[in-house]
Design an enzyme around this catalytic site. Sequence first.
Site, short mmCIF file in Angstrom:
data_model
loop_
_atom_site.label_atom_id
_atom_site.label_comp_id
_atom_site.label_asym_id
_atom_site.label_seq_id
_atom_site.Cartn_x
_atom_site.Cartn_y
_atom_site.Cartn_z
N GLN A 119 -5.00 -1.69 9.29
CA GLN A 119 -4.87 -3.02 8.67
C GLN A 119 -5.48 -4.08 9.58
O GLN A 119 -5.19 -4.16 10.77
CB GLN A 119 -3.38 -3.33 8.40
CG GLN A 119 -3.15 -4.60 7.62
CD GLN A 119 -3.69 -4.57 6.20
OE1 GLN A 119 -3.73 -3.53 5.55
NE2 GLN A 119 -4.13 -5.73 5.70
N LYS A 135 0.84 -1.20 0.00
CA LYS A 135 0.00 0.00 0.00
C LYS A 135 0.88 1.25 0.00
O LYS A 135 0.60 2.22 -0.70
CB LYS A 135 -0.95 -0.03 1.21
CG LYS A 135 -2.07 -1.04 1.02
CD LYS A 135 -2.90 -1.33 2.28
CE LYS A 135 -3.86 -2.50 1.97
NZ LYS A 135 -4.70 -2.89 3.10
N ASP A 189 -11.35 2.43 3.47
CA ASP A 189 -11.69 1.00 3.30
C ASP A 189 -13.20 0.83 3.11
O ASP A 189 -13.65 -0.25 2.71
CB ASP A 189 -11.30 0.21 4.56
CG ASP A 189 -9.90 -0.38 4.47
OD1 ASP A 189 -9.53 -0.86 3.39
OD2 ASP A 189 -9.20 -0.38 5.50
N1 GUN Z 1 -7.11 -7.02 5.71
C1 GUN Z 1 -7.38 -7.77 4.60
N2 GUN Z 1 -7.89 -7.00 3.63
C2 GUN Z 1 -7.95 -5.75 4.12
C3 GUN Z 1 -8.37 -4.50 3.57
O1 GUN Z 1 -8.83 -4.39 2.43
N3 GUN Z 1 -8.24 -3.43 4.40
C4 GUN Z 1 -7.77 -3.52 5.67
N4 GUN Z 1 -7.71 -2.42 6.40
N5 GUN Z 1 -7.37 -4.66 6.20
C5 GUN Z 1 -7.46 -5.76 5.42
#
Ligand code: GUN
Length: 280
Positions: free
Chosen positions: A94, A50, A117
């Site tokens: 996350q 990211k 998200d």
């Molecule tokens: N863990 C697995 N996929 C995601 C996601 O798309 N966003 C976040 N914040 N955590 C995750």
Amino acid sequence: MAAQIIDGKAVSAKVKEEVRQEIEREGLEVGLAVVIVGDDPASRVYVNNKKKACEVCGIKSYEYALPAETTEEELLELVDTLNADEKVNGILVQLPLPKHLNEEKVIERISPMKDVDAFHAANVGKIMIGNYAFLPCTPAGCMELIHSAGIDVSGKECVVIGRSNIVGKPMAMLLLHENGTVTVCHSRTKDLKEVCRRADILVAAVGRAGFVTADMVKDGAVVIDVGINRNADGKLCGDVAYDEVAEKASFITPVPGGVGPMTIAMLMKNTVMAKRIQSK
Ligand code: GUN
């Protein structure tokens, strides 16, 4: 006939390039805070990816790597600080969080305007209604891949395997918004194979390597594999038994190089969207 491979790496590069150009053209200053708690190796890889994508797009990323023993109070305090920070347009915590932290409580603390998200209940509600600013990243990435292959969802039988809040449920909504006839399957579904065999568009979000086998797939189906698993040899693989299903499907997404890069590209899009919402 062998399926055509939908190249998520190429499509995601295109989306990121569009975001980069938009930021450059308008001279936008965009910031994303990425919070990671503990040392889950998979989460570390995702967070690094990211941050890399932010660099490519010209988005400033701020990483907050907290120890596994961080208390809920400390994490909520950080979220409050980031909510108030004008340089931070998007906040991403996350998941999964260590067991002693309440994920729902943490997500609900994020300002809905910075919730890139789209996990906050306010944003989930908007997705349900079909009037949304932030698209849920992984489902939106799947839709982008489906569109990139020139597939029209309208009137198609769509089957989603998995009902998580992050993927299965919002995926079903996005397909429904495009007039698909949508079925959501899960661990209690009876005759899973028969239901899946009806699908023109089959989305696998189960979290089990090789779960979707060729006998579950209709000839000519479009197969979207959301899974990221490791097989017995430690090799990255999806939820779909790729080789055998690729013989039957019309289109298929590979793992790696399918949905994964798209999730990150859509996150970049959402972060610019967040900047726009906050500038209004
Ligand atoms: N863990 C697995 N996929 C995601 C996601 O798309 N966003 C976040 N914040 N955590 C995750």
